[in-house]
Scaffold this motif. Structure first.
Motif, PDB file in Angstrom:
ATOM      1  N   SER A 272       0.846  -1.191   0.000  1.00  0.00           N
ATOM      2  CA  SER A 272       0.000   0.000   0.000  1.00  0.00           C
ATOM      3  C   SER A 272       0.878   1.236   0.000  1.00  0.00           C
ATOM      4  CB  SER A 272      -0.884   0.019   1.245  1.00  0.00           C
ATOM      5  OG  SER A 272      -1.789  -1.048   1.214  1.00  0.00           O
ATOM      6  N   GLY A 273       0.545   2.195  -0.859  1.00  0.00           N
ATOM      7  CA  GLY A 273       1.292   3.451  -0.909  1.00  0.00           C
ATOM      8  C   GLY A 273       2.609   3.384  -1.653  1.00  0.00           C
ATOM      9  N   ALA A 274       2.859   2.324  -2.391  1.00  0.00           N
ATOM     10  CA  ALA A 274       4.139   2.186  -3.098  1.00  0.00           C
ATOM     11  C   ALA A 274       4.397   3.321  -4.077  1.00  0.00           C
ATOM     12  CB  ALA A 274       4.198   0.851  -3.829  1.00  0.00           C
ATOM     13  N   PHE A 275       3.352   3.840  -4.695  1.00  0.00           N
ATOM     14  CA  PHE A 275       3.509   4.892  -5.698  1.00  0.00           C
ATOM     15  C   PHE A 275       2.904   6.210  -5.232  1.00  0.00           C
ATOM     16  CE2 PHE A 275       3.275   0.789  -7.870  1.00  0.00           C
ATOM     17  CZ  PHE A 275       4.506   0.789  -8.518  1.00  0.00           C
ATOM     18  N   HIS A 276       2.689   6.347  -3.941  1.00  0.00           N
ATOM     19  CA  HIS A 276       1.932   7.465  -3.384  1.00  0.00           C
ATOM     20  C   HIS A 276       2.466   8.849  -3.753  1.00  0.00           C
ATOM     21  CE1 HIS A 276      -0.490   9.876  -0.747  1.00  0.00           C
ATOM     22  NE2 HIS A 276       0.592  10.344  -0.173  1.00  0.00           N
ATOM     23  N   ASP A 277       3.737   9.059  -3.728  1.00  0.00           N
ATOM     24  CA  ASP A 277       4.278  10.408  -3.900  1.00  0.00           C
ATOM     25  C   ASP A 277       5.040  10.559  -5.224  1.00  0.00           C
ATOM     26  OD1 ASP A 277       4.778  13.042  -3.189  1.00  0.00           O
ATOM     27  OD2 ASP A 277       6.569  12.555  -2.043  1.00  0.00           O
ATOM     28  N   VAL A 278       4.432  10.056  -6.302  1.00  0.00           N
ATOM     29  CA  VAL A 278       5.047  10.182  -7.627  1.00  0.00           C
ATOM     30  C   VAL A 278       4.035  10.918  -8.510  1.00  0.00           C
ATOM     31  CG1 VAL A 278       6.297   8.955  -9.457  1.00  0.00           C
ATOM     32  CG2 VAL A 278       6.101   7.915  -7.208  1.00  0.00           C
ATOM     33  N   GLY A 279       3.768  12.172  -8.151  1.00  0.00           N
ATOM     34  CA  GLY A 279       2.702  12.948  -8.758  1.00  0.00           C
ATOM     35  C   GLY A 279       2.868  13.263 -10.234  1.00  0.00           C
ATOM     36  N   ASP A 280       4.094  13.198 -10.773  1.00  0.00           N
ATOM     37  CA  ASP A 280       4.324  13.497 -12.184  1.00  0.00           C
ATOM     38  C   ASP A 280       4.141  12.273 -13.082  1.00  0.00           C
ATOM     39  OD1 ASP A 280       5.156  16.286 -11.939  1.00  0.00           O
ATOM     40  OD2 ASP A 280       6.899  15.474 -10.882  1.00  0.00           O
ATOM     41  N   LEU A 281       3.892  11.122 -12.485  1.00  0.00           N
ATOM     42  CA  LEU A 281       3.826   9.867 -13.230  1.00  0.00           C
ATOM     43  C   LEU A 281       2.638   9.856 -14.191  1.00  0.00           C
ATOM     44  CD1 LEU A 281       5.505   7.236 -13.234  1.00  0.00           C
ATOM     45  CD2 LEU A 281       3.793   6.255 -11.727  1.00  0.00           C
ATOM     46  N   VAL A 282       2.908   9.567 -15.473  1.00  0.00           N
ATOM     47  CA  VAL A 282       1.840   9.454 -16.467  1.00  0.00           C
ATOM     48  C   VAL A 282       1.720   8.038 -17.018  1.00  0.00           C
ATOM     49  CG1 VAL A 282       1.823  11.878 -17.140  1.00  0.00           C
ATOM     50  CG2 VAL A 282       3.295  10.284 -18.355  1.00  0.00           C
ATOM     51  N   LYS A 283       2.759   7.204 -16.834  1.00  0.00           N
ATOM     52  CA  LYS A 283       2.691   5.822 -17.316  1.00  0.00           C
ATOM     53  C   LYS A 283       3.367   4.901 -16.305  1.00  0.00           C
ATOM     54  CE  LYS A 283       3.653   2.811 -21.227  1.00  0.00           C
ATOM     55  NZ  LYS A 283       4.217   2.719 -22.589  1.00  0.00           N
ATOM     56  N   LEU A 284       2.655   3.829 -15.966  1.00  0.00           N
ATOM     57  CA  LEU A 284       3.182   2.822 -15.043  1.00  0.00           C
ATOM     58  C   LEU A 284       2.976   1.457 -15.676  1.00  0.00           C
ATOM     59  CD1 LEU A 284       4.318   1.867 -12.322  1.00  0.00           C
ATOM     60  CD2 LEU A 284       1.978   2.004 -11.411  1.00  0.00           C
ATOM     61  N   SER A 285       4.064   0.727 -15.854  1.00  0.00           N
ATOM     62  CA  SER A 285       3.986  -0.606 -16.445  1.00  0.00           C
ATOM     63  C   SER A 285       4.519  -1.636 -15.460  1.00  0.00           C
ATOM     64  CB  SER A 285       4.784  -0.673 -17.740  1.00  0.00           C
ATOM     65  OG  SER A 285       4.689  -1.977 -18.282  1.00  0.00           O
ATOM     66  N   LEU A 286       3.667  -2.600 -15.153  1.00  0.00           N
ATOM     67  CA  LEU A 286       4.027  -3.722 -14.283  1.00  0.00           C
ATOM     68  C   LEU A 286       3.840  -5.018 -15.078  1.00  0.00           C
ATOM     69  CD1 LEU A 286       2.215  -2.226 -11.225  1.00  0.00           C
ATOM     70  CD2 LEU A 286       4.671  -2.665 -11.353  1.00  0.00           C
ATOM     71  N   TYR A 287       4.256  -4.976 -16.311  1.00  0.00           N
ATOM     72  CA  TYR A 287       4.082  -6.064 -17.274  1.00  0.00           C
ATOM     73  C   TYR A 287       4.847  -7.327 -16.880  1.00  0.00           C
ATOM     74  CZ  TYR A 287       4.774  -8.583 -21.681  1.00  0.00           C
ATOM     75  OH  TYR A 287       4.838  -9.548 -22.643  1.00  0.00           O
ATOM     76  N   ASN A 288       4.184  -8.460 -17.013  1.00  0.00           N
ATOM     77  CA  ASN A 288       4.799  -9.786 -16.888  1.00  0.00           C
ATOM     78  C   ASN A 288       5.497 -10.005 -15.550  1.00  0.00           C
ATOM     79  OD1 ASN A 288       5.352 -12.366 -17.892  1.00  0.00           O
ATOM     80  ND2 ASN A 288       7.358 -11.749 -18.625  1.00  0.00           N
ATOM     81  N   ASN A 289       4.735  -9.838 -14.486  1.00  0.00           N
ATOM     82  CA  ASN A 289       5.223 -10.129 -13.144  1.00  0.00           C
ATOM     83  C   ASN A 289       4.379 -11.246 -12.539  1.00  0.00           C
ATOM     84  OD1 ASN A 289       7.538  -8.258 -12.368  1.00  0.00           O
ATOM     85  ND2 ASN A 289       6.106  -6.831 -13.315  1.00  0.00           N
ATOM     86  N   GLN A 290       4.350 -11.347 -11.233  1.00  0.00           N
ATOM     87  CA  GLN A 290       3.665 -12.474 -10.568  1.00  0.00           C
ATOM     88  C   GLN A 290       2.611 -12.003  -9.567  1.00  0.00           C
ATOM     89  OE1 GLN A 290       4.271 -15.575 -11.650  1.00  0.00           O
ATOM     90  NE2 GLN A 290       5.608 -14.561 -13.108  1.00  0.00           N
ATOM     91  N   MET A 291       1.992 -10.859  -9.808  1.00  0.00           N
ATOM     92  CA  MET A 291       1.030 -10.297  -8.868  1.00  0.00           C
ATOM     93  C   MET A 291      -0.339 -10.951  -9.024  1.00  0.00           C
ATOM     94  SD  MET A 291       2.025  -6.289  -9.329  1.00  0.00           S
ATOM     95  CE  MET A 291       1.569  -6.386 -11.055  1.00  0.00           C
ATOM     96  N   GLU A 292      -0.824 -11.555  -7.946  1.00  0.00           N
ATOM     97  CA  GLU A 292      -2.173 -12.112  -7.942  1.00  0.00           C
ATOM     98  C   GLU A 292      -3.180 -11.106  -7.416  1.00  0.00           C
ATOM     99  OE1 GLU A 292      -2.526 -15.945  -6.110  1.00  0.00           O
ATOM    100  OE2 GLU A 292      -0.776 -16.726  -7.174  1.00  0.00           O
ATOM    101  N   THR A 293      -2.733 -10.234  -6.516  1.00  0.00           N
ATOM    102  CA  THR A 293      -3.587  -9.186  -5.959  1.00  0.00           C
ATOM    103  C   THR A 293      -2.786  -7.887  -5.881  1.00  0.00           C
ATOM    104  OG1 THR A 293      -2.956  -9.669  -3.679  1.00  0.00           O
ATOM    105  CG2 THR A 293      -4.893 -10.822  -4.529  1.00  0.00           C
ATOM    106  N   ILE A 294      -3.529  -6.795  -5.827  1.00  0.00           N
ATOM    107  CA  ILE A 294      -2.929  -5.474  -5.663  1.00  0.00           C
ATOM    108  C   ILE A 294      -3.745  -4.755  -4.596  1.00  0.00           C
ATOM    109  CG2 ILE A 294      -2.443  -3.260  -6.780  1.00  0.00           C
ATOM    110  CD1 ILE A 294      -2.100  -4.783  -9.411  1.00  0.00           C
ATOM    111  N   PRO A 295      -3.106  -4.148  -3.604  1.00  0.00           N
ATOM    112  CA  PRO A 295      -3.849  -3.483  -2.521  1.00  0.00           C
ATOM    113  C   PRO A 295      -4.751  -2.367  -3.027  1.00  0.00           C
ATOM    114  CG  PRO A 295      -1.486  -3.485  -2.056  1.00  0.00           C
ATOM    115  CD  PRO A 295      -1.658  -4.024  -3.431  1.00  0.00           C
ATOM    116  N   ASP A 296      -5.799  -2.095  -2.262  1.00  0.00           N
ATOM    117  CA  ASP A 296      -6.783  -1.067  -2.620  1.00  0.00           C
ATOM    118  C   ASP A 296      -6.150   0.271  -2.922  1.00  0.00           C
ATOM    119  OD1 ASP A 296      -8.665  -2.988  -2.137  1.00  0.00           O
ATOM    120  OD2 ASP A 296      -9.444  -2.074  -0.307  1.00  0.00           O
ATOM    121  N   ASP A 297      -5.139   0.670  -2.153  1.00  0.00           N
ATOM    122  CA  ASP A 297      -4.574   2.013  -2.313  1.00  0.00           C
ATOM    123  C   ASP A 297      -3.187   2.012  -2.961  1.00  0.00           C
ATOM    124  OD1 ASP A 297      -3.221   0.905  -0.201  1.00  0.00           O
ATOM    125  OD2 ASP A 297      -3.370   2.660   1.088  1.00  0.00           O
TER     126      ASP A 297
END
Length: 133
Positions: free
Chosen positions: A50-75
């Motif tokens: 939770s909050g891993a990307f919280h303070d990256v306000g300029d971010l316009v693209k996020l790619s988490l392609y081809n990993n092993q995530m079954e769930t992602i937290p609400d926030d």
């Protein structure tokens, strides 16, 4: 992942892929970093805190392609108000969480191909007025 030192410079891209292995994206891992795109491709991510990307306000693209995530937290995507593209392709994700998208009002593209989706929660795409893909 070590913490980054905040800078006034806005970088175009941070890429971590290839021979790197990273199981957990920790809370605040990118705090204060000014970057337009983060790509974490094929590095074995199983957990986003939770909050891993919280303070990256300029971010316009996020790619988490081809990993092993079954769930992602609400926030996990809280604070990404400028994010336009989110790629969650080729993960074993089972659910599209309704709270994710409400955190990303500028989202134009959401990529979910090649997952193991079983559930799309009610209201998952509410408020995504800019979504076109």
């Amino acid at each position: 992942m070590p913490a980054f030192t905040a800078s006034s410079t806005v970088y175009d891209l941070l890429t971590i892929n290839g021979g790197t292995t990273l199981a957990t994206v920790q809370r605040g891992a990118f705090n204060g970093m000014k970057v337009k795109e983060i790509s974490l491709w094929s590095i074995g991510v199983t957990t986003i805190q939770s909050g891993a990307f919280h303070d990256v306000g300029d971010l316009v693209k996020l790619s988490l392609y081809n990993n092993q995530m079954e769930t992602i937290p609400d926030d996990a995507f809280n604070g990404l108000k400028q994010l336009k593209t989110l790629c969650l392709c080729s993960n074993p994700l089972k659910t599209v969480n309704a709270s994710w998208c409400s955190q990303m009002p500028a989202l134009e593209m959401l990529q979910l191909q090649n997952n193991q989706l079983e559930t799309i929660q009610d209201g998952a795409f509410n408020g995504l007025n800019q979504l076109n893909t």
